[in-house]
Design a protein around this motif. Structure first.
Motif, PDB file in Angstrom:
ATOM      1  N   LYS A 102       0.845  -1.191   0.000  1.00  0.00           N
ATOM      2  CA  LYS A 102       0.000   0.000   0.000  1.00  0.00           C
ATOM      3  C   LYS A 102       0.885   1.247   0.000  1.00  0.00           C
ATOM      4  O   LYS A 102       0.623   2.231  -0.696  1.00  0.00           O
ATOM      5  CB  LYS A 102      -0.906  -0.007   1.233  1.00  0.00           C
ATOM      6  CG  LYS A 102      -1.963   1.081   1.243  1.00  0.00           C
ATOM      7  CD  LYS A 102      -2.793   0.985   2.507  1.00  0.00           C
ATOM      8  CE  LYS A 102      -3.801   2.129   2.579  1.00  0.00           C
ATOM      9  NZ  LYS A 102      -4.502   2.138   3.870  1.00  0.00           N
TER      10      LYS A 102
ATOM     11  N   ARG B 182      -2.226  -1.504  -4.409  1.00  0.00           N
ATOM     12  CA  ARG B 182      -3.261  -1.815  -3.423  1.00  0.00           C
ATOM     13  C   ARG B 182      -3.817  -3.223  -3.645  1.00  0.00           C
ATOM     14  O   ARG B 182      -4.823  -3.419  -4.331  1.00  0.00           O
ATOM     15  CB  ARG B 182      -4.336  -0.733  -3.462  1.00  0.00           C
ATOM     16  CG  ARG B 182      -3.725   0.650  -3.098  1.00  0.00           C
ATOM     17  CD  ARG B 182      -4.756   1.705  -2.855  1.00  0.00           C
ATOM     18  NE  ARG B 182      -5.569   1.996  -4.028  1.00  0.00           N
ATOM     19  CZ  ARG B 182      -5.186   2.793  -5.026  1.00  0.00           C
ATOM     20  NH1 ARG B 182      -3.984   3.356  -5.013  1.00  0.00           N
ATOM     21  NH2 ARG B 182      -5.989   3.016  -6.025  1.00  0.00           N
TER      22      ARG B 182
ATOM     23  N   ASP C  56      -7.512  -4.006  -2.947  1.00  0.00           N
ATOM     24  CA  ASP C  56      -8.492  -3.095  -3.526  1.00  0.00           C
ATOM     25  C   ASP C  56      -8.933  -3.607  -4.901  1.00  0.00           C
ATOM     26  O   ASP C  56      -8.158  -3.577  -5.858  1.00  0.00           O
ATOM     27  CB  ASP C  56      -7.843  -1.697  -3.635  1.00  0.00           C
ATOM     28  CG  ASP C  56      -8.788  -0.666  -4.215  1.00  0.00           C
ATOM     29  OD1 ASP C  56      -9.817  -1.041  -4.808  1.00  0.00           O
ATOM     30  OD2 ASP C  56      -8.472   0.536  -4.090  1.00  0.00           O
TER      31      ASP C  56
END
Ligand code: HEM
Length: 198
Positions: A130, A135, A138
């Motif tokens: 991150k 990510r 995500d």
């Protein structure tokens, strides 16, 4: 196309004796077929636009043309689970094969990000990456369709995959291992092939 076509969303293993294939209908117009090699592994694969017509109860005409102009006409019997395939090759030779098929659907359905992919990353890995703008947890980042100079589409997800396999530039991830096993990599590949499902 007839609404009663039972193949949509399902995967079938077809044995034509001389060769074997796997068929997956993503929709009423999209078929992905994959050659199954002698040792049972998945070989060459192509996704084609198909036409489907009901002939009579449970029996369907499924037709398509492949990139190399091979033309295929299937008579698929979902009652007896048989297929007659009629193939006209690019050199205009003609073949006909009779096959039988079984559904392998449930085990072959495309993995989903939330249940199959995200769960393979640890909290520490997610945090570490991150900070670098990758990510891992995500879905919107991982499934982003945008390409870059390396990958024509879905660059974020494909860069992650390249790092997991360690076959591209840069060190293999996670640094120092433990590296993903082949079944984990296969699942990620299947997630991408299946259309980056949430
Ligand atoms: C399975 C988990 C991981 C995946 C899939 C992954 C994926 C990636 C990717 C795609 C990049 C390239 C980013 C870019 O070029 O913009 C990268 C770089 C990097 N990652 Fe990870 N990472 C993982 C775990 C970790 C962990 C746990 C650490 C820290 C201990 C880490 C440290 C780094 C560092 C330092 C870089 C930049 C250096 C380089 O490009 O090699 N990664 N990672």
């Amino acid at each position: 196309m007839d609404n009663d076509f039972p193949g949509i969303g399902r995967t079938y293993r077809v044995d034509f004796i001389d060769f074997r294939v796997e068929m997956h209908f993503a929709s009423a117009t999209s078929l992905t077929y994959t050659v199954i090699t002698q040792d049972g592994a998945q070989g060459a694969s192509e996704t084609v636009t198909v036409g489907i017509r009901a002939i009579t109860d449970g029996i369907f005409l499924v037709t398509w043309q492949e990139a190399d102009k091979t033309t295929v006409v299937h008579v698929e019997d979902y009652v007896k689970k048989t297929i007659v395939t009629n193939i006209t090759n690019p050199d205009l030779t003609f073949e006909q094969h009779l096959g039988t098929f079984v559904e392998t659907g449930s085990t072959m359905t495309a993995p989903s990000f939330a249940t199959d992919i995200k769960t393979m990353f640890s909290a520490g890995q997610i945090l570490c990456m991150k900070n670098k703008g990758v990510r891992l947890d995500d879905f919107n980042f991982m499934s982003n369709a945008t390409g870059d100079q390396t990958f024509a589409d879905h660059a974020n997800g494909r860069h992650v995959f390249a790092r997991l396999r360690g076959d591209g530039p840069g060190q293999r991830m996670p640094p120092g291992g433990p590296f993903w096993t082949q079944p984990m990599l296969d699942k990620f590949q299947a997630w991408m092939d299946g259309g980056f499902s949430p």
